[in-house]
Design a protein around this motif. Sequence first.
Motif, PDB file in Angstrom:
ATOM      1  N   ARG A 166       0.817  -1.221   0.000  1.00 17.34           N
ATOM      2  CA  ARG A 166       0.000   0.000   0.000  1.00 17.34           C
ATOM      3  C   ARG A 166       0.846   1.263   0.000  1.00 17.34           C
ATOM      4  O   ARG A 166       0.394   2.334  -0.401  1.00 17.34           O
ATOM      5  N   SER A 167       2.112   1.141   0.405  1.00 13.95           N
ATOM      6  CA  SER A 167       2.979   2.326   0.460  1.00 13.95           C
ATOM      7  C   SER A 167       4.254   2.174  -0.362  1.00 13.95           C
ATOM      8  O   SER A 167       5.193   2.950  -0.184  1.00 13.95           O
ATOM      9  N   THR A 168       4.292   1.200  -1.304  1.00 16.07           N
ATOM     10  CA  THR A 168       5.535   0.963  -2.037  1.00 16.07           C
ATOM     11  C   THR A 168       5.267   0.646  -3.509  1.00 16.07           C
ATOM     12  O   THR A 168       4.412  -0.169  -3.837  1.00 16.07           O
ATOM     13  N   ILE A 169       6.045   1.291  -4.378  1.00 14.53           N
ATOM     14  CA  ILE A 169       6.108   0.975  -5.805  1.00 14.53           C
ATOM     15  C   ILE A 169       7.547   0.592  -6.099  1.00 14.53           C
ATOM     16  O   ILE A 169       8.486   1.207  -5.586  1.00 14.53           O
ATOM     17  N   VAL A 170       7.753  -0.420  -6.947  1.00 14.67           N
ATOM     18  CA  VAL A 170       9.114  -0.857  -7.245  1.00 14.67           C
ATOM     19  C   VAL A 170       9.345  -0.838  -8.749  1.00 14.67           C
ATOM     20  O   VAL A 170       8.418  -1.033  -9.540  1.00 14.67           O
ATOM     21  N   ASN A 171      10.577  -0.599  -9.136  1.00 18.35           N
ATOM     22  CA  ASN A 171      10.995  -0.733 -10.527  1.00 18.35           C
ATOM     23  C   ASN A 171      11.256  -2.216 -10.765  1.00 18.35           C
ATOM     24  O   ASN A 171      12.221  -2.780 -10.261  1.00 18.35           O
ATOM     25  N   ALA A 172      10.367  -2.880 -11.523  1.00 17.37           N
ATOM     26  CA  ALA A 172      10.457  -4.327 -11.696  1.00 17.37           C
ATOM     27  C   ALA A 172      11.783  -4.752 -12.309  1.00 17.37           C
ATOM     28  O   ALA A 172      12.262  -5.862 -12.048  1.00 17.37           O
ATOM     29  N   ARG A 173      12.401  -3.883 -13.093  1.00 17.04           N
ATOM     30  CA  ARG A 173      13.666  -4.236 -13.741  1.00 17.04           C
ATOM     31  C   ARG A 173      14.829  -4.288 -12.753  1.00 17.04           C
ATOM     32  O   ARG A 173      15.891  -4.803 -13.087  1.00 17.04           O
ATOM     33  N   ARG A 174      14.606  -3.713 -11.559  1.00 19.39           N
ATOM     34  CA  ARG A 174      15.678  -3.706 -10.557  1.00 19.39           C
ATOM     35  C   ARG A 174      15.587  -4.891  -9.595  1.00 19.39           C
ATOM     36  O   ARG A 174      16.430  -5.039  -8.722  1.00 19.39           O
ATOM     37  N   VAL A 175      14.542  -5.713  -9.721  1.00 19.79           N
ATOM     38  CA  VAL A 175      14.371  -6.869  -8.838  1.00 19.79           C
ATOM     39  C   VAL A 175      15.252  -8.015  -9.326  1.00 19.79           C
ATOM     40  O   VAL A 175      15.161  -8.441 -10.479  1.00 19.79           O
ATOM     41  N   VAL A 176      16.105  -8.537  -8.433  1.00 20.86           N
ATOM     42  CA  VAL A 176      17.017  -9.630  -8.801  1.00 20.86           C
ATOM     43  C   VAL A 176      16.695 -10.922  -8.054  1.00 20.86           C
ATOM     44  O   VAL A 176      17.197 -11.993  -8.416  1.00 20.86           O
ATOM     45  N   GLU A 177      15.865 -10.857  -7.017  1.00 17.27           N
ATOM     46  CA  GLU A 177      15.552 -12.069  -6.250  1.00 17.27           C
ATOM     47  C   GLU A 177      14.197 -11.917  -5.578  1.00 17.27           C
ATOM     48  O   GLU A 177      13.835 -10.826  -5.118  1.00 17.27           O
ATOM     49  N   LEU A 178      13.455 -13.010  -5.541  1.00 16.11           N
ATOM     50  CA  LEU A 178      12.167 -13.043  -4.859  1.00 16.11           C
ATOM     51  C   LEU A 178      12.177 -14.216  -3.896  1.00 16.11           C
ATOM     52  O   LEU A 178      12.442 -15.357  -4.298  1.00 16.11           O
ATOM     53  N   ARG A 179      11.888 -13.958  -2.624  1.00 23.73           N
ATOM     54  CA  ARG A 179      11.957 -14.993  -1.591  1.00 23.73           C
ATOM     55  C   ARG A 179      10.623 -15.068  -0.858  1.00 23.73           C
ATOM     56  O   ARG A 179      10.185 -14.084  -0.254  1.00 23.73           O
ATOM     57  N   PRO A 180       9.943 -16.241  -0.900  1.00 19.86           N
ATOM     58  CA  PRO A 180       8.663 -16.378  -0.202  1.00 19.86           C
ATOM     59  C   PRO A 180       8.817 -16.169   1.296  1.00 19.86           C
ATOM     60  O   PRO A 180       9.861 -16.475   1.891  1.00 19.86           O
ATOM     61  N   HIS A 181       7.762 -15.635   1.892  1.00 25.76           N
ATOM     62  CA  HIS A 181       7.740 -15.401   3.328  1.00 25.76           C
ATOM     63  C   HIS A 181       6.447 -16.013   3.871  1.00 25.76           C
ATOM     64  O   HIS A 181       5.727 -16.714   3.166  1.00 25.76           O
ATOM     65  N   THR A 182       6.149 -15.781   5.118  1.00 24.12           N
ATOM     66  CA  THR A 182       4.954 -16.365   5.736  1.00 24.12           C
ATOM     67  C   THR A 182       3.696 -15.639   5.286  1.00 24.12           C
ATOM     68  O   THR A 182       3.742 -14.506   4.787  1.00 24.12           O
ATOM     69  N   ASN A 183       2.563 -16.331   5.458  1.00 24.01           N
ATOM     70  CA  ASN A 183       1.234 -15.755   5.227  1.00 24.01           C
ATOM     71  C   ASN A 183       1.041 -15.236   3.803  1.00 24.01           C
ATOM     72  O   ASN A 183       0.313 -14.273   3.574  1.00 24.01           O
ATOM     73  N   GLY A 184       1.726 -15.841   2.863  1.00 27.72           N
ATOM     74  CA  GLY A 184       1.542 -15.432   1.479  1.00 27.72           C
ATOM     75  C   GLY A 184       2.336 -14.211   1.074  1.00 27.72           C
ATOM     76  O   GLY A 184       2.222 -13.753  -0.067  1.00 27.72           O
TER      77      GLY A 184
END
Length: 282
Positions: free
Chosen positions: A238-256
């Motif tokens: 709700r308070s964050t926008i990200v530049n998708a091209r700058r994402v290098v890793e995605l790590r699952p966390h709890t509760n989805g």
Amino acid sequence: MKTDAIAAVAAQRIRTLIVDDEPLARRGLELRLAEHADIEIVGQYGDGAAAVAAVHALRPDLMLLDVQMPGVDGFGTLRNIPAAEMPLVIFVTAYDHYAIRAFETSAVDYLLKPVEDSRLHQALARVRQTRAQHAAKGHCARLLGLLGQLSGRPLDLHEALQPDFLEQLRREDKLAVRDGQRTVKVDLACIRWIDAAGDYMCIHTDGDTPQGNTIILRATMRELEQQLDPQRFPRIHRSTIVNARRVVELRPHTNGESFLRLDCGQELKLSRTHRDKLAVLI
């Protein structure tokens, strides 16, 4: 929009001057205007010179103006009022042969003495409608000015109403944000992520240091979202926008939820309510 504008303007007080050399005529108008809750009489004057000075000092919205007065008549009074200060005008006179000249001066209406209540009601209805139209035009001009600043060039209404206009803004290589009296432009490729801090937005960009730079502007998340391509700059919280091209890793966390790691090392949370953005992040 027209209906909303009329309602909004109708709720405002209409600051009014009465200008007539006859005290009884002024009193009669005062009593009739008292029946209209949105009319506020801010002054009564018996000659044109005093009326001109009052318009300059009080900046009324409306002036009920007699045509025949000693010294400067009603038409002469209007000639001495600068266009930027000119209120809406209803002429009030005992002579109907001035009507054509009255409307040539762009008067809202022309009332014959003795003034009938029904005609006064009609004239004030025209005043309210005219004010609403002016308010709508002013709103439109401000909106076009803002869109012109965002696009970096002047715009007309036809161009701004084109269905692909916002899409064109999104394709620009810069993000333009209005901040008070200035417009700040940021290269899209340099943006790492954007987050909200109260009434301010923090735009985190590349810089001379590993931590980069942070540009702090008074803006809203919605204003930035309207300019940014959601496929390239998805909202992940709700308070964050990200530049998708700058994402290098995605790590699952709890509760989805998930954590994103950017190429600068920053970690951001992808909330459950924005899990649909995974498709543009992976």
